[in-house]
Design a protein around this motif. Structure first.
Motif, PDB file in Angstrom:
ATOM      1  N   VAL A  16      36.435  31.041  42.910  1.00  0.00           N
ATOM      2  CA  VAL A  16      37.216  31.590  41.817  1.00  0.00           C
ATOM      3  C   VAL A  16      37.588  30.465  40.848  1.00  0.00           C
ATOM      4  N   CYS A  22      34.741  34.227  38.491  1.00  0.00           N
ATOM      5  CA  CYS A  22      34.211  33.331  39.514  1.00  0.00           C
ATOM      6  C   CYS A  22      33.067  32.513  38.915  1.00  0.00           C
ATOM      7  N   LEU A  37      33.452  38.787  43.305  1.00  0.00           N
ATOM      8  CA  LEU A  37      34.347  38.081  44.215  1.00  0.00           C
ATOM      9  C   LEU A  37      33.567  36.974  44.915  1.00  0.00           C
ATOM     10  N   GLU A  68      36.771  42.164  51.234  1.00  0.00           N
ATOM     11  CA  GLU A  68      37.996  42.286  50.434  1.00  0.00           C
ATOM     12  C   GLU A  68      37.814  43.138  49.180  1.00  0.00           C
ATOM     13  N   ARG A  69      36.605  43.585  48.902  1.00  0.00           N
ATOM     14  CA  ARG A  69      36.364  44.425  47.726  1.00  0.00           C
ATOM     15  C   ARG A  69      36.899  45.830  47.955  1.00  0.00           C
ATOM     16  N   TRP A  87      41.466  41.751  38.445  1.00  0.00           N
ATOM     17  CA  TRP A  87      41.191  41.763  39.876  1.00  0.00           C
ATOM     18  C   TRP A  87      41.428  43.116  40.544  1.00  0.00           C
ATOM     19  N   ALA A  90      39.737  43.813  43.885  1.00  0.00           N
ATOM     20  CA  ALA A  90      40.087  43.018  45.074  1.00  0.00           C
ATOM     21  C   ALA A  90      41.337  43.589  45.722  1.00  0.00           C
ATOM     22  N   GLN A  95      43.853  39.252  46.152  1.00  0.00           N
ATOM     23  CA  GLN A  95      44.202  38.794  44.807  1.00  0.00           C
ATOM     24  C   GLN A  95      45.141  37.596  44.885  1.00  0.00           C
ATOM     25  N   LEU A  98      43.291  34.518  45.947  1.00  0.00           N
ATOM     26  CA  LEU A  98      42.508  33.948  44.841  1.00  0.00           C
ATOM     27  C   LEU A  98      43.404  33.152  43.901  1.00  0.00           C
TER      28      LEU A  98
END
Length: 396
Positions: A16, A22, A37, A68-69, A87, A90, A95, A98
């Protein structure tokens, strides 16, 4: 160099980066990828390429997702649509992870500090938190938000991250194309709206509803211009005031400074600590904010206001403050302010920051002046976006 705009790339998504995207690399070039992600394999379409070492792209197909998606709660939080969130794809806890990585990376890269970072959730949900939203009317007169890095308006029927009811009036009518509509819902649930339009080359504001907002934080009720500065997340002001109270530790009778004071939220905290025999100097450039601050803190004669740019006023302040609190704009305080402040030799500096890169640059300047980062807390004050709020304690 060949322009890659419109080209579709198959990318392995890397770490990220600050800004809601990213990093990936193709043929020696950096590709900043949104809607992806870290760890995913995606097909991405290049949306912007100005030549040089990098370009920008949107992940239009996820070939290998990470666990995590999640599905975005807003159907417009997808490539080519609304740019208000970064985000939504996510999970909330990811989030925050990140954002923690971004804060840590900025401190490492810009300040040379290795620091473990945890981003804390604020009370409430990750949806329905945004109390202030500025919309713009598109060519058809419908209000919406702009696409990412574009002037194109995406019309809205609702916004899941806005406080319920905040946008109902604005979204329920047609506007002159190009009109901006600023909506604020205050601590009592009252909606304040004004339109900002350019008429014959002049920028004009017209209040539509409300005008004076009521907010509640730090044990006080605040009355202020509805569209002036106040924390956007309903829980943020109280949370940050409590951290400032814990870290400032101003002594009874001491001198304290509150820079970029707004309407005096942190000045009220410092005033309670220094007491009637102490002094708090609140510095703020917004004239209306100073007026509101003087009115709200009229019961605290130990608070004195200075209207003007912080860099200008700071050079004229005398005395050695025991503690300084500062909450600068997104660009940070900057070298001039930090060096002037450090020359006053406060024992402690409590720095409230809404941009991790600006914070890291200023922490590095503080280090040159003999201050070290002692504590840091980070808060997810802007869920679904890439923004994160930090509070840092620096000691001499």
């Amino acid at each position: 160099m060949t322009d890659w705009t419109g080209r579709t790339l198959e990318l392995e998504v890397g770490p990220v980066a600050h800004g809601g995207h990213c990093v990936s690399r193709v043929d020696g070039r950096v590709v900043f990828v949104r809607h992806a992600l870290p760890g995913e394999l995606v097909r991405a379409e290049v949306t912007e390429d100005k030549g040089g070492s990098f370009c920008r792209a949107d992940a239009v197909e996820v070939l290998t997702p990470v666990p995590e998606r999640v599905d975005p709660p807003c159907p417009l939080a997808v490539p080519g649509q609304c740019g208000g969130c970064d985000w939504q794809h996510a999970a909330p806890e990811f989030q925050r992870e990140l954002k923690a990585r971004v804060v840590a990376e900025q401190l490492r890269r810009l300040a040379g500090i290795e620091w473990p970072v945890e981003v804390e959730a604020l009370p409430g949900d990750v949806l329905g938190w945004r109390s202030r939203v500025r919309l713009v009317a598109g060519r058809d007169g419908r209000a919406g938000l702009r696409a990412h890095r574009s002037h194109r308006v995406i019309p809205l029927e609702k916004c899941p991250i806005a406080v319920p009811g905040a946008l109902d009036q604005a979204l329920g009518r047609r506007w002159r194309p190009g009109t901006e509509i600023e909506n604020t819902i205050d601590g009592d649930g009252r909606v304040h709206a004004r339109e900002l339009a350019t008429v014959r080359g002049k920028r004009r504001a017209r209040q539509l509803t409300g005008g004076e907002a009521v907010q509640h934080a730090a044990g006080r009720d605040w009355r202020l211009q509805a569209h002036g500065f106040w924390q956007v997340h309903p829980a943020a002001a109280d949370t940050f005031a409590e951290v400032v109270r814990e870290w400032a530790r101003a002594s009874p009778g001491a001198l304290a400074w509150d820079l970029y004071a707004g309407v005096g939220l942190f000045a009220s905290v410092l005033a309670a600590q220094v007491g009637p025999s102490g002094q708090v100097v609140a510095v703020e450039s917004g004239r209306r904010a100073v007026t509101d601050g003087e009115r709200n803190l009229a019961d605290l004669p130990q608070v004195g206001w200075r209207a003007g740019r912080t860099e200008d006023v700071l050079r004229k302040l005398s005395g050695r403050p025991e503690v300084v609190v500062l909450d600068p704009p997104r660009s940070g305080a900057g070298r001039e302010v930090v060096e002037t402040l450090a020359a006053a030799s406060p024992s402690r500096v409590v720095y409230v920051a809404c941009d991790p890169a600006a914070l890291a640059r200023d922490v590095a300047t503080f280090a040159e002046a003999g201050y070290r980062l002692e504590r840091l807390r980070a808060f997810d004050a802007f869920p679904m976006t890439h923004h994160v709020e930090c509070v840092a304690l620096l000691t001499r």
